[in-house]
Motif scaffolding. Structure first.
Motif, PDB file in Angstrom:
ATOM      1  N   ARG A  38     -12.702 -13.347   6.624  1.00 48.38           N
ATOM      2  CA  ARG A  38     -14.138 -13.199   8.097  1.00 48.38           C
ATOM      3  C   ARG A  38     -15.030 -13.895   7.242  1.00 48.38           C
ATOM      4  N   CYS A  39     -15.566 -13.892   8.521  1.00 49.74           N
ATOM      5  CA  CYS A  39     -17.122 -14.700   8.597  1.00 49.74           C
ATOM      6  C   CYS A  39     -18.203 -13.576   8.304  1.00 49.74           C
ATOM      7  N   ALA A  40     -18.536 -13.231   7.646  1.00 51.14           N
ATOM      8  CA  ALA A  40     -19.410 -12.315   8.435  1.00 51.14           C
ATOM      9  C   ALA A  40     -19.955 -11.677   9.568  1.00 51.14           C
ATOM     10  N   GLN A  41     -20.691 -13.649   9.488  1.00 49.34           N
ATOM     11  CA  GLN A  41     -21.556 -13.341  10.988  1.00 49.34           C
ATOM     12  C   GLN A  41     -21.030 -13.281  11.852  1.00 49.34           C
ATOM     13  N   THR A  42     -20.016 -14.151  11.986  1.00 54.67           N
ATOM     14  CA  THR A  42     -19.211 -13.703  13.098  1.00 54.67           C
ATOM     15  C   THR A  42     -18.279 -12.840  13.763  1.00 54.67           C
ATOM     16  N   MET A  43     -17.374 -12.361  12.485  1.00 56.77           N
ATOM     17  CA  MET A  43     -16.665 -11.251  12.537  1.00 56.77           C
ATOM     18  C   MET A  43     -15.366 -12.898  12.613  1.00 56.77           C
ATOM     19  N   GLY A  44     -15.479 -13.817  12.447  1.00 57.59           N
ATOM     20  CA  GLY A  44     -14.349 -14.820  12.840  1.00 57.59           C
ATOM     21  C   GLY A  44     -12.724 -14.638  11.857  1.00 57.59           C
ATOM     22  N   ARG A  45     -12.277 -14.880  11.797  1.00 51.93           N
ATOM     23  CA  ARG A  45     -10.856 -15.053  10.669  1.00 51.93           C
ATOM     24  C   ARG A  45     -10.594 -16.459  10.583  1.00 51.93           C
ATOM     25  N   ASN A  63     -19.845 -16.204   3.151  1.00 54.01           N
ATOM     26  CA  ASN A  63     -21.146 -16.927   3.180  1.00 54.01           C
ATOM     27  C   ASN A  63     -20.429 -18.487   3.731  1.00 54.01           C
ATOM     28  N   GLY A  64     -19.343 -18.646   4.104  1.00 50.55           N
ATOM     29  CA  GLY A  64     -18.887 -19.758   4.975  1.00 50.55           C
ATOM     30  C   GLY A  64     -18.306 -20.910   3.511  1.00 50.55           C
ATOM     31  N   ARG A  65     -18.240 -20.437   2.563  1.00 53.76           N
ATOM     32  CA  ARG A  65     -17.406 -21.187   1.714  1.00 53.76           C
ATOM     33  C   ARG A  65     -16.076 -21.242   1.265  1.00 53.76           C
ATOM     34  N   TRP A  66     -15.159 -21.549   0.779  1.00 52.61           N
ATOM     35  CA  TRP A  66     -14.463 -20.952   0.070  1.00 52.61           C
ATOM     36  C   TRP A  66     -14.298 -20.672  -1.345  1.00 52.61           C
ATOM     37  N   GLY A  67     -13.695 -19.831  -1.206  1.00 50.22           N
ATOM     38  CA  GLY A  67     -13.681 -19.316  -2.793  1.00 50.22           C
ATOM     39  C   GLY A  67     -11.971 -18.869  -3.160  1.00 50.22           C
ATOM     40  N   ILE A  68     -11.968 -18.367  -4.582  1.00 48.51           N
ATOM     41  CA  ILE A  68     -10.753 -18.367  -4.979  1.00 48.51           C
ATOM     42  C   ILE A  68     -11.361 -16.828  -6.024  1.00 48.51           C
ATOM     43  N   GLN A  76     -12.671  -5.557  -1.634  1.00 44.88           N
ATOM     44  CA  GLN A  76     -13.321  -5.518  -0.807  1.00 44.88           C
ATOM     45  C   GLN A  76     -13.593  -6.305   1.239  1.00 44.88           C
ATOM     46  N   GLY A  77     -12.432  -6.821   1.081  1.00 45.63           N
ATOM     47  CA  GLY A  77     -11.271  -7.109   2.442  1.00 45.63           C
ATOM     48  C   GLY A  77     -12.239  -8.276   1.962  1.00 45.63           C
ATOM     49  N   PHE A  78     -12.061  -9.343   1.093  1.00 42.07           N
ATOM     50  CA  PHE A  78     -13.112 -10.943   1.309  1.00 42.07           C
ATOM     51  C   PHE A  78     -14.061 -10.759   2.124  1.00 42.07           C
ATOM     52  N   ASP A  79     -14.895  -9.797   1.970  1.00 46.34           N
ATOM     53  CA  ASP A  79     -15.918  -9.804   2.839  1.00 46.34           C
ATOM     54  C   ASP A  79     -16.995  -9.448   1.908  1.00 46.34           C
ATOM     55  N   THR A  80     -17.174 -10.696   0.564  1.00 46.29           N
ATOM     56  CA  THR A  80     -17.950 -10.850  -0.003  1.00 46.29           C
ATOM     57  C   THR A  80     -18.224 -12.324  -0.386  1.00 46.29           C
ATOM     58  N   GLU A  81     -19.495 -12.888  -1.351  1.00 43.27           N
ATOM     59  CA  GLU A  81     -19.949 -14.387  -2.249  1.00 43.27           C
ATOM     60  C   GLU A  81     -19.714 -14.621  -3.683  1.00 43.27           C
ATOM     61  N   ASN A  87     -16.152 -23.472  -3.411  1.00 40.33           N
ATOM     62  CA  ASN A  87     -16.882 -24.958  -3.163  1.00 40.33           C
ATOM     63  C   ASN A  87     -18.237 -24.597  -2.440  1.00 40.33           C
ATOM     64  N   ASP A  88     -18.692 -25.265  -3.031  1.00 42.08           N
ATOM     65  CA  ASP A  88     -20.429 -25.148  -2.631  1.00 42.08           C
ATOM     66  C   ASP A  88     -21.122 -25.640  -1.646  1.00 42.08           C
ATOM     67  N   THR A  89     -20.147 -26.344  -0.825  1.00 43.43           N
ATOM     68  CA  THR A  89     -20.099 -27.069   0.523  1.00 43.43           C
ATOM     69  C   THR A  89     -20.132 -25.489   1.830  1.00 43.43           C
ATOM     70  N   PRO A  90     -20.529 -25.854   2.698  1.00 44.62           N
ATOM     71  CA  PRO A  90     -19.869 -24.719   4.000  1.00 44.62           C
ATOM     72  C   PRO A  90     -18.536 -25.049   4.297  1.00 44.62           C
TER      73      PRO A  90
END
Length: 139
Positions: A38-45, A63-68, A76-81, A87-90
């Motif tokens: 999810r996105c922390a600010q909107t809880m969007g999936r 933070n709205g970026r793709w991570g691996i 942490q439920g992927f609720d992490t930075e 990828n540093d691009t939102p």
């Protein structure tokens, strides 16, 4: 990060990391009905992909970026930075394979690496590789 409309979600992604965190390279299959991403600010999936070979995931970081990342991020439920590679691009709703450049790895320090690639592949590639593994392990 704002919630963006997502039209097409790839079933399988292939990641290539030539330097640094090379172990995250490989095929990632979409996790059906994933609810941890999810996105922390909107809880969007957003979609979640899991490596076919290991407990490694592609996810939308808070933070709205793709991570691996792996078990720490999953716990942490992927609720992490945090991530091994990101990828540093939102992404603004774009899928990981749709982002041009901007990928970074964390070994030994955060390093931009234009050699990191993420691409969509046909689901048949996963089946072919599974067949190859079965054939080679039965020898």
């Amino acid at each position: 990060c704002r919630r963006h409309e997502i039209h097409i979600v790839p079933q399988v992604l292939e990641v290539h990391v030539p330097r640094g965190c090379k172990w995250v390279s490989g095929l990632y299959k979409l996790v059906e009905d994933a609810k941890a991403n999810r996105c922390a600010q909107t809880m969007g999936r957003y979609p979640l992909w899991k490596s076919v070979d290991a407990d490694i995931f592609i996810y939308s970081m808070s933070n709205g970026r793709w991570g691996i990342g792996a078990h720490q991020e999953k716990a942490q439920g992927f609720d992490t930075e945090t991530a091994y590679v990101f990828n540093d691009t939102p992404h603004e709703g774009l899928m990981p394979h749709q982002l041009m450049g901007g990928w970074m790895h964390s070994r030994p320090v955060w390093t931009p690496d234009e050699g990191i690639k993420c691409r969509e592949v046909d689901v048949s590639v996963v089946l072919e590789r599974a067949d190859e593994k079965r054939t080679s392990s039965s020898r």
